[in-house]
Design a protein around this motif. Structure first.
Motif, mmCIF file in Angstrom:
data_model
loop_
_atom_site.group_PDB
_atom_site.id
_atom_site.type_symbol
_atom_site.label_atom_id
_atom_site.label_comp_id
_atom_site.label_asym_id
_atom_site.label_seq_id
_atom_site.Cartn_x
_atom_site.Cartn_y
_atom_site.Cartn_z
ATOM 1 N N ALA A 1 88.728 61.661 11.093
ATOM 2 C CA ALA A 1 89.868 62.371 11.669
ATOM 3 C C ALA A 1 90.944 62.615 10.612
ATOM 4 C CB ALA A 1 90.450 61.583 12.841
ATOM 5 N N ALA B 1 98.390 59.087 6.787
ATOM 6 C CA ALA B 1 98.492 59.866 8.025
ATOM 7 C C ALA B 1 99.929 60.270 8.321
ATOM 8 C CB ALA B 1 97.918 59.068 9.189
ATOM 9 N N PHE C 1 92.964 61.715 16.996
ATOM 10 C CA PHE C 1 93.573 60.700 16.143
ATOM 11 C C PHE C 1 94.400 59.726 16.976
ATOM 12 C CE2 PHE C 1 96.815 59.186 13.091
ATOM 13 C CZ PHE C 1 95.953 58.562 12.197
#
Length: 188
Positions: free
Chosen positions: A59, A108, A120
């Protein structure tokens, strides 16, 4: 008559000693099984987290393809976790895993589109849940180890339990407690 009383007392003491040995042995077996069960719970949760990580990495990879070092660190930490054979190995692997997870979540944070991804967000929630379960499993395991080790060390048990094959077990301790003071931060 006196000999009969002496023999009766000796038989009574032997019966009492036998009952004590029997109950001590059975309680040590039960504690040993409880510790084995608790260790199994830890390994199940570590495996769950290790299985979740490839999905999380995929992801994040789509958004941060140039962060190759972070992904390699997480993959290496995952492999260490899966190969851990006991509490000491698992503790070392846990340190590496916590460090790698912090790195991936730091990456992230730099990608707002990733933070908004439902996939996610779902993976984050699963990871937080897994971390909570690992922590609970560790507490259960360490509690069982504490009880077993205490029983082994108590007098008069310490005189004979090792000859019955019972040994003290290692606690699941992490070399760097600060690394696991809290689950990986997953808030964005």
């Amino acid at each position: 008559m006196e000999i009969l009383i002496v023999v009766g007392i000796i038989v009574l003491l032997a019966v009492i000693a036998g009952i004590y040995l029997w109950s001590t042995y059975n309680s040590l077996v039960a504690l040993n099984v409880r510790v084995d069960e608790a260790w199994s719970d830890i390994t199940v949760q570590l495996k769950r987290r290790a299985d979740l990580l490839p999905n999380l990495i995929e992801a994040v990879k789509g958004y941060a393809a140039h962060e190759k070092g972070v992904f390699e660190a997480v993959t290496k930490a995952r492999a260490e976790t899966l190969q851990a054979q006991g509490p000491a190995d698992a503790s070392a692997a846990e340190n590496h895993m916590q460090s790698a997870l912090k790195s991936i979540f730091a990456v992230a944070e730099a990608y707002p589109q990733l933070q908004a991804s439902q996939n996610f967000l779902h993976l984050q929630g699963e990871l937080v849940d897994t971390e909570d379960k690992i922590q609970a499993s560790r507490r259960f395991y360490n509690g069982g180890v504490r009880e077993l080790n205490t029983k082994i060390k108590q007098f008069p048990n310490t005189l004979f339990v090792r000859s019955l094959g019972f040994t003290e077990r290692d606690f699941f301790e992490v070399a760097n407690p600060a690394a696991i003071a809290e689950p990986p931060r997953v808030q964005f």
